[in-house]
Write a protein that holds these residues in place. Structure first.
Motif, mmCIF file in Angstrom:
data_model
loop_
_atom_site.group_PDB
_atom_site.id
_atom_site.type_symbol
_atom_site.label_atom_id
_atom_site.label_comp_id
_atom_site.label_asym_id
_atom_site.label_seq_id
_atom_site.Cartn_x
_atom_site.Cartn_y
_atom_site.Cartn_z
ATOM 1 N N GLY A 93 0.791 -1.219 0.000
ATOM 2 C CA GLY A 93 0.000 0.000 0.000
ATOM 3 C C GLY A 93 0.817 1.260 0.000
ATOM 4 O O GLY A 93 0.469 2.196 -0.693
ATOM 5 N N ALA A 94 1.913 1.299 0.777
ATOM 6 C CA ALA A 94 2.789 2.451 0.677
ATOM 7 C C ALA A 94 3.533 2.338 -0.647
ATOM 8 O O ALA A 94 3.903 1.251 -1.064
ATOM 9 C CB ALA A 94 3.760 2.484 1.838
ATOM 10 N N TYR A 95 3.721 3.462 -1.290
ATOM 11 C CA TYR A 95 4.390 3.421 -2.580
ATOM 12 C C TYR A 95 5.864 3.059 -2.403
ATOM 13 O O TYR A 95 6.360 2.904 -1.318
ATOM 14 C CB TYR A 95 4.234 4.764 -3.285
ATOM 15 C CG TYR A 95 2.827 4.946 -3.783
ATOM 16 C CD1 TYR A 95 2.517 4.658 -5.092
ATOM 17 C CD2 TYR A 95 1.817 5.342 -2.935
ATOM 18 C CE1 TYR A 95 1.234 4.798 -5.565
ATOM 19 C CE2 TYR A 95 0.535 5.491 -3.392
ATOM 20 C CZ TYR A 95 0.251 5.216 -4.704
ATOM 21 O OH TYR A 95 -1.026 5.347 -5.161
ATOM 22 N N PHE A 126 -4.110 -0.918 0.676
ATOM 23 C CA PHE A 126 -4.710 0.227 1.350
ATOM 24 C C PHE A 126 -3.666 1.324 1.555
ATOM 25 O O PHE A 126 -2.606 1.052 2.069
ATOM 26 C CB PHE A 126 -5.285 -0.198 2.704
ATOM 27 C CG PHE A 126 -5.780 0.932 3.563
ATOM 28 C CD1 PHE A 126 -6.968 1.556 3.274
ATOM 29 C CD2 PHE A 126 -5.035 1.358 4.648
ATOM 30 C CE1 PHE A 126 -7.426 2.598 4.062
ATOM 31 C CE2 PHE A 126 -5.491 2.401 5.448
ATOM 32 C CZ PHE A 126 -6.691 3.019 5.146
ATOM 33 N N ALA A 127 -3.901 2.556 1.121
ATOM 34 C CA ALA A 127 -5.188 2.956 0.613
ATOM 35 C C ALA A 127 -5.145 3.142 -0.909
ATOM 36 O O ALA A 127 -6.000 2.664 -1.624
ATOM 37 C CB ALA A 127 -5.639 4.254 1.236
ATOM 38 N N ASP A 128 -4.148 3.839 -1.422
ATOM 39 C CA ASP A 128 -4.266 4.290 -2.807
ATOM 40 C C ASP A 128 -3.551 3.401 -3.806
ATOM 41 O O ASP A 128 -3.104 3.874 -4.849
ATOM 42 C CB ASP A 128 -3.813 5.742 -2.913
ATOM 43 C CG ASP A 128 -4.904 6.670 -2.402
ATOM 44 O OD1 ASP A 128 -6.081 6.340 -2.602
ATOM 45 O OD2 ASP A 128 -4.586 7.700 -1.798
ATOM 46 N N TRP A 164 -5.339 0.405 -4.124
ATOM 47 C CA TRP A 164 -6.447 -0.550 -4.206
ATOM 48 C C TRP A 164 -6.820 -0.850 -5.655
ATOM 49 O O TRP A 164 -7.216 -1.966 -5.993
ATOM 50 C CB TRP A 164 -7.666 -0.007 -3.457
ATOM 51 C CG TRP A 164 -8.179 1.299 -4.008
ATOM 52 C CD1 TRP A 164 -7.797 2.547 -3.633
ATOM 53 C CD2 TRP A 164 -9.141 1.479 -5.043
ATOM 54 N NE1 TRP A 164 -8.468 3.493 -4.368
ATOM 55 C CE2 TRP A 164 -9.301 2.866 -5.250
ATOM 56 C CE3 TRP A 164 -9.910 0.604 -5.816
ATOM 57 C CZ2 TRP A 164 -10.171 3.393 -6.188
ATOM 58 C CZ3 TRP A 164 -10.783 1.131 -6.756
ATOM 59 C CH2 TRP A 164 -10.898 2.507 -6.936
ATOM 60 N N PHE A 165 -6.653 0.167 -6.529
ATOM 61 C CA PHE A 165 -7.105 -0.033 -7.914
ATOM 62 C C PHE A 165 -6.169 -0.944 -8.693
ATOM 63 O O PHE A 165 -6.511 -1.397 -9.772
ATOM 64 C CB PHE A 165 -7.271 1.311 -8.632
ATOM 65 C CG PHE A 165 -6.186 2.313 -8.341
ATOM 66 C CD1 PHE A 165 -4.986 2.270 -9.018
ATOM 67 C CD2 PHE A 165 -6.374 3.287 -7.379
ATOM 68 C CE1 PHE A 165 -3.984 3.181 -8.741
ATOM 69 C CE2 PHE A 165 -5.373 4.207 -7.089
ATOM 70 C CZ PHE A 165 -4.170 4.155 -7.771
ATOM 71 N N MET A 182 -9.542 -3.334 3.882
ATOM 72 C CA MET A 182 -10.237 -3.053 2.624
ATOM 73 C C MET A 182 -11.700 -2.747 2.884
ATOM 74 O O MET A 182 -12.331 -3.355 3.735
ATOM 75 C CB MET A 182 -10.104 -4.267 1.696
ATOM 76 C CG MET A 182 -10.719 -4.089 0.325
ATOM 77 S SD MET A 182 -10.026 -2.707 -0.611
ATOM 78 C CE MET A 182 -8.400 -3.371 -0.986
ATOM 79 N N TRP A 183 -12.250 -1.801 2.131
ATOM 80 C CA TRP A 183 -13.663 -1.495 2.260
ATOM 81 C C TRP A 183 -14.485 -2.549 1.534
ATOM 82 O O TRP A 183 -13.972 -3.295 0.675
ATOM 83 C CB TRP A 183 -13.985 -0.110 1.754
ATOM 84 C CG TRP A 183 -13.318 0.246 0.470
ATOM 85 C CD1 TRP A 183 -13.798 0.098 -0.787
ATOM 86 C CD2 TRP A 183 -12.009 0.816 0.331
ATOM 87 N NE1 TRP A 183 -12.880 0.540 -1.699
ATOM 88 C CE2 TRP A 183 -11.776 0.981 -1.052
ATOM 89 C CE3 TRP A 183 -11.012 1.194 1.249
ATOM 90 C CZ2 TRP A 183 -10.585 1.510 -1.545
ATOM 91 C CZ3 TRP A 183 -9.831 1.719 0.752
ATOM 92 C CH2 TRP A 183 -9.629 1.879 -0.626
ATOM 93 N N GLY A 184 -15.752 -2.614 1.873
ATOM 94 C CA GLY A 184 -16.592 -3.700 1.388
ATOM 95 C C GLY A 184 -16.659 -3.804 -0.123
ATOM 96 O O GLY A 184 -16.621 -4.898 -0.695
ATOM 97 N N ALA A 185 -16.772 -2.671 -0.805
ATOM 98 C CA ALA A 185 -16.871 -2.717 -2.266
ATOM 99 C C ALA A 185 -15.597 -3.285 -2.882
ATOM 100 O O ALA A 185 -15.649 -3.970 -3.911
ATOM 101 C CB ALA A 185 -17.153 -1.322 -2.816
#
Lengths: 252, 241
Positions: free
Chosen positions: B124-126, B153-155, B157-158, B177-180
């Motif tokens: 998650g950390a770059y 998490f966070a950025d 995720w994509f 992670m969020w549900g979606a």
């Protein structure tokens, strides 16, 4: 308890993905007991910023007592961005300013002159300015906190209070920079406890990042807040009192 | 239920010991937790950190960690942890200071493969913790299960859905992670690729469990996420949902 969501998005699409209209957002708020939500554009971060400001205002005004629009401008446009900000702030419905430097493709330090002018307008009009934070290379928590120091009269928000990897720096910066505030939006209950223990509950405001197509995210973000086990006073400060105090005064 | 990612120790503003984790597990109805060290016990003082998670009792199973820069001493510590019953390897490339693809990490990954351990890395950390770097090494060790700790998490995720498409031995730790995001992985890659985790003490059981329950998964998918996948990956008994 009353709830104000300080961080959400209202638009017709994000990139290729359609987003339902504002009625779905209000339905989610009703379902979860949220009184008011601050809404930002999505597509306006990429192009046609003035048009998207107008569209956001139009969409939010279908529910004027529930949705509070935040204006954005493209600071890469220089003085035209300041003019656009002034134009929008003539409308009392706009009660905050939002930037997403990562998506808007600028580092504040690249545009110091324009950003200072924008922050001075914000200070003069008592309008909070919220920035996405927690993401390199344009939106690190340190970058946003540094910008807050340029215009101490402005109210600058870390839009995610450190998000994933910058929570501890966020907590210390919120403590040390008087005009820096944090929107607790996306990080987790253990993070919220640290933010409040370090910076004080008066510096932290609840946000969800949800849009009309994702009521579950609003529910999750409320869970994140409730499960931190805050005192009733701190919870009230985070869930609504700080937001109400910080928003640009409404003429309503 | 089996929690695939809890943390024990003391790190900056997070702290959790085994007694408190067990109390939280009981309150949430969690049968077993897989824990890894955090803080100094994860970054530099591995023996202390590993002992903390490996001697926490029968309901807490440990992921061993070592800093790959320790070289041969890291491999010795992994052998000690295997003897103490470790169920996998945990690495934090950002905190421990290496790229997953860097040669210094290869002997440690090879040893985990030799032991039949899954490998969880915080992502998650770059830079060092780039989730795509984890996918690269997952392709290098196709017989080993890799777990994207925190799921980018966070950025990042994509990046996760395509990373998992391109590395069939890569799984999601859903603890942050969020549900979606969880739903997206279930829809695209199947419930067999998702592990319920708590990230206690940073996150809370109630937050993660409610996020999963809101997705309305069918019973077999729900069971896979909450129990079966972890039982398979970490070779655990018990922990019925």
């Amino acid at each position: 308890m009353r709830i104000i969501d300080f961080h959400a998005h209202l638009d017709e699409r994000w990139l290729h993905k359609p987003i339902p209209d504002a009625s779905h957002m209000v339905a989610a708020m009703d379902r979860l007991g949220v009184a008011q939500t601050c809404v930002y554009t999505m597509m306006g971060f990429y192009a046609e910023t003035p048009r998207n400001n107008d569209l956001l205002l139009e969409r939010s005004q279908r529910h004027p007592d529930r949705l509070i629009p935040f204006v954005t401008v493209d600071p890469k446009e220089g003085p035209a961005a300041v003019d656009e900000l002034e134009r929008c702030l003539e409308r009392p419905e706009f009660r905050g300013i939002k930037f997403h430097p990562w998506l808007q493709a600028f580092a504040p330090s690249m545009l110091e002159e324009t950003m200072v002018a924008i922050l001075k307008v914000a200070a003069r009009t008592d309008t909070p300015v919220l920035f996405h934070d927690g993401t390199p290379p344009y939106s690190t928590t340190f970058q946003i906190a540094d910008l807050a120091r340029w215009v101490p009269e402005a109210k600058v928000f870390l839009g995610h209070a450190g998000l994933a990897d910058y929570v501890d720096p966020a907590a210390r910066l919120l403590r040390d920079v008087p005009n820096l505030y944090g929107c607790y939006c996306g990080s987790r209950p253990g993070d919220l406890v640290h933010l409040i223990e370090t910076a004080g509950a008066d510096k932290i405001t609840f946000g969800s990042d949800f849009d009309p197509g994702s009521w579950e995210l609003l529910a999750e973000r409320l869970d994140n807040t409730i499960e931190a086990g805050l005192s009733p006073e701190d919870l009230e400060a985070v869930l609504w009192r700080n937001a109400e105090r910080t928003l640009r005064p409404s003429s309503r | 239920m089996i929690d695939a990612h809890a943390m024990l120790g003391d790190e900056t503003y997070l702290r959790l010991d085994a007694d408190e984790l067990l109390r939280r597990m009981d309150a949430a109805g969690v049968d077993l937790a897989v824990a890894r060290p955090m803080g100094a016990g994860m970054v530099v003082d591995h023996r202390a950190g590993n002992d903390l998670v490996l001697k926490a009792g029968p309901r807490i199973r440990g992921l061993a960690t070592v800093n790959p820069w320790w070289g041969p001493k890291a491999l010795d510590e992994l052998a000690r942890c295997r003897d103490l019953g470790a169920v996998g390897l945990f690495l934090d490339p950002a905190r421990q200071g290496f790229f997953p693809t860097e040669p210094v990490a290869t002997p440690v990954l090879a040893r985990a493969a030799e032991y039949g351990w899954p490998v969880m890395m915080k992502t998650g950390a770059y830079v060092y913790a780039d989730i795509l770097a984890l996918a690269e090494v997952a392709r290098d060790f196709p017989g080993t299960t890799f777990v994207a700790g925190f799921g980018g998490f966070a950025d990042q995720w994509f990046e996760l859905p395509m990373a998992m498409r391109n590395a069939p031995n890569l799984m999601l730790d859903a603890s942050m992670m969020w549900g979606a995001g969880i739903q997206q992985i279930v829809d695209r890659h199947g419930a067999g690729r998702v592990l319920f985790g708590s990230a206690e003490p940073r996150n809370r059981y109630a937050v993660v469990l409610k996020a999963i329950e809101r997705r309305g998964l069918d019973e077999s998918s729900r069971r896979a996420v909450l129990h079966d996948n972890a039982a398979r990956v970490f070779k655990l008994e018990g922990g019925r949902p």
